[in-house]
Design a protein around this motif. Structure first.
Motif, PDB file in Angstrom:
ATOM      1  N   LYS A 132       0.831  -1.203   0.000  1.00  0.00           N
ATOM      2  CA  LYS A 132       0.000   0.000   0.000  1.00  0.00           C
ATOM      3  C   LYS A 132       0.871   1.262   0.000  1.00  0.00           C
ATOM      4  CE  LYS A 132      -4.097   1.796   2.331  1.00  0.00           C
ATOM      5  NZ  LYS A 132      -5.075   1.570   3.390  1.00  0.00           N
ATOM      6  N   ILE A 133       1.936   1.258   0.791  1.00  0.00           N
ATOM      7  CA  ILE A 133       2.858   2.397   0.847  1.00  0.00           C
ATOM      8  C   ILE A 133       3.516   2.613  -0.521  1.00  0.00           C
ATOM      9  CG2 ILE A 133       5.084   3.181   1.791  1.00  0.00           C
ATOM     10  CD1 ILE A 133       4.155   1.988   4.505  1.00  0.00           C
ATOM     11  N   ALA A 134       3.967   1.530  -1.140  1.00  0.00           N
ATOM     12  CA  ALA A 134       4.620   1.648  -2.454  1.00  0.00           C
ATOM     13  C   ALA A 134       3.646   2.182  -3.503  1.00  0.00           C
ATOM     14  CB  ALA A 134       5.166   0.284  -2.880  1.00  0.00           C
ATOM     15  N   GLN A 135       2.398   1.706  -3.469  1.00  0.00           N
ATOM     16  CA  GLN A 135       1.398   2.186  -4.436  1.00  0.00           C
ATOM     17  C   GLN A 135       1.099   3.665  -4.227  1.00  0.00           C
ATOM     18  OE1 GLN A 135      -1.770  -0.610  -3.646  1.00  0.00           O
ATOM     19  NE2 GLN A 135      -1.137  -1.988  -5.287  1.00  0.00           N
ATOM     20  N   LEU A 136       0.995   4.069  -2.978  1.00  0.00           N
ATOM     21  CA  LEU A 136       0.707   5.471  -2.672  1.00  0.00           C
ATOM     22  C   LEU A 136       1.874   6.368  -3.090  1.00  0.00           C
ATOM     23  CD1 LEU A 136      -1.545   7.166  -1.514  1.00  0.00           C
ATOM     24  CD2 LEU A 136      -0.667   6.735   0.771  1.00  0.00           C
TER      25      LEU A 136
END
Length: 157
Positions: A60-64
């Motif tokens: 989720k962090i990488a996508q954001l």
């Protein structure tokens, strides 16, 4: 591919990223440490669950981060309100029953139907784009084709 957002939308994404990295990540790391302290990792369901939670969080962090990096901020001050376009709020009237409704046309990342914000890529928004006050728009919906009259166009709130 560019992700179009408002300055407020970009701010919210950055706040969410900071929360995930500053609050959620340390919690997951703590859960892994506590599970590891309980012994044999090969049969430790808590450890497996914590590692899986960490994997989801990091994804989720990488996508954001990618979303933020690819974002292009739209300048509301340069929006032309003579026609329906992104960042405009359009009031429409159903020509069959005279019911009026208002929708804000926003980037996909800011869509919220309950708040009256529809993504620019939706069929309704696509049918309204480029129309001016007084014009009719035929919009394909699951029930068929609906005709709306453009009543008012203004900047999004």
């Amino acid at each position: 591919m560019a992700n179009f957002v408002t300055a407020e939308g970009l701010k919210k994404m950055k706040e969410e990223l900071a929360r995930l990295e500053g609050e959620e990540r340390p919690k997951v790391i703590q859960q892994i440490a506590e599970a590891r302290d309980k012994g044999d990792l090969s049969e430790n369901a808590e450890y497996d669950a914590a590692k899986e939670a960490q994997s989801h969080l990091e994804t989720k962090i990488a996508q954001l981060k990618l979303q933020i990096a690819e974002s292009r901020v739209l300048d509301a001050s340069k929006i032309d309100t003579t026609q329906v376009q992104i960042l405009t709020k359009v009031t429409i009237k159903n020509t069959k029953n005279n019911a009026q409704m208002a929708y804000s046309i926003v980037p996909e990342s800011e869509a919220n139907l309950k708040a009256g914000k529809i993504a620019v890529s939706t069929p309704i928004a696509q049918g309204l784009l480029g129309k001016k006050v007084g014009e009719l728009a035929d919009v394909k919906v699951p029930a068929g084709v609906m005709t709306f009259e453009i009543v008012k166009i203004e900047l999004c709130d």
